[in-house]
Enzyme design. Structure first.
Site, mmCIF file in Angstrom:
data_model
loop_
_atom_site.group_PDB
_atom_site.id
_atom_site.type_symbol
_atom_site.label_atom_id
_atom_site.label_comp_id
_atom_site.label_asym_id
_atom_site.label_seq_id
_atom_site.Cartn_x
_atom_site.Cartn_y
_atom_site.Cartn_z
ATOM 1 N N LYS A 226 0.805 -1.226 0.000
ATOM 2 C CA LYS A 226 0.000 0.000 0.000
ATOM 3 C C LYS A 226 0.836 1.273 0.000
ATOM 4 O O LYS A 226 1.921 1.307 0.577
ATOM 5 C CB LYS A 226 -0.898 0.019 1.249
ATOM 6 N N ARG B 280 -16.062 -7.453 5.971
ATOM 7 C CA ARG B 280 -17.165 -6.738 5.318
ATOM 8 C C ARG B 280 -17.877 -7.607 4.298
ATOM 9 O O ARG B 280 -19.084 -7.629 4.210
ATOM 10 C CB ARG B 280 -16.638 -5.474 4.622
ATOM 11 N N SER C 194 -11.005 2.593 3.872
ATOM 12 C CA SER C 194 -10.118 3.760 3.948
ATOM 13 C C SER C 194 -9.717 4.208 2.556
ATOM 14 O O SER C 194 -9.612 5.408 2.271
ATOM 15 C CB SER C 194 -8.868 3.421 4.771
#
Ligand code: PNS
Length: 163
Positions: A40, A89, A126
């Site tokens: 990331k 999720r 995010s």
């Protein structure tokens, strides 16, 4: 029992906070560990991410924030942490989390517990919040006021060419 909620938290969202709060009801102590995922690119520095988490979790006395360097299982062994807690999720989260849980178990025997994210926060990520904010959208319903202000400041600075 002591649990850990590890993540990138770039930035922390209401979805993360829901998982951390629920973990704080289930375990004696919860360490929120600000980690580094080498895949990331981050908007916030590790210190900024930890400061946002510390602000958002001040109301929960058995929760503390720490920086995570190196392997998660080494961090857990050094601090006597028994359980890793992760939020799920949707199905694609599960595939990746299952792989990490099995790797962490193979390395150290530590268990991972996966909590379903509260339905109202299931759409949050995010990454998406950063994207919306960078393009001028209002993200204040997804994060705390402190985080919303920090995102605003970060985005404004990068528009000015300084970040
Ligand atoms: O919020 P993220 O990016 O999904 O968090 C990922 C994180 C930081 C929890 C994960 O990359 C991690 O555990 N990093 C620590 C290094 C490590 O132990 N890697 C092997 C995981 S199987």
């Amino acid at each position: 029992m002591r649990a850990i909620c590890p993540g990138s938290f770039d930035p922390v969202t209401h979805g993360h906070l829901d998982i951390i709060e629920r973990a704080s009801h289930m375990f004696d102590e919860v360490v929120v560990a600000v980690g580094r995922n080498s895949a990331k690119n981050y908007l916030f520095t590790p210190d900024e991410r930890a400061a946002m988490l510390a602000d958002a979790t001040t109301g929960w006395p058995n929760v503390r924030v720490e920086m995570l360097d190196g392997l998660l299982v080494d961090f857990c062994r050094d601090r006597g942490i028994d359980v890793i807690v992760k939020g799920l999720r949707f199905a694609s989260d599960f595939e990746f989390e299952l792989q990490m849980a099995q790797m962490n178990f193979a390395l150290s025997g530590i268990e991972t517990i996966m909590l379903p994210t509260a339905a109202r926060w299931a759409h949050l990520s995010s990454t998406m919040i950063r994207e919306v904010a960078k393009l001028g959208g209002d993200v204040s319903q997804f994060v705390t006021p402190d985080v919303a202000a920090r995102i605003q400041a970060k985005v404004a600075r990068s528009e000015g060419g300084a970040a």
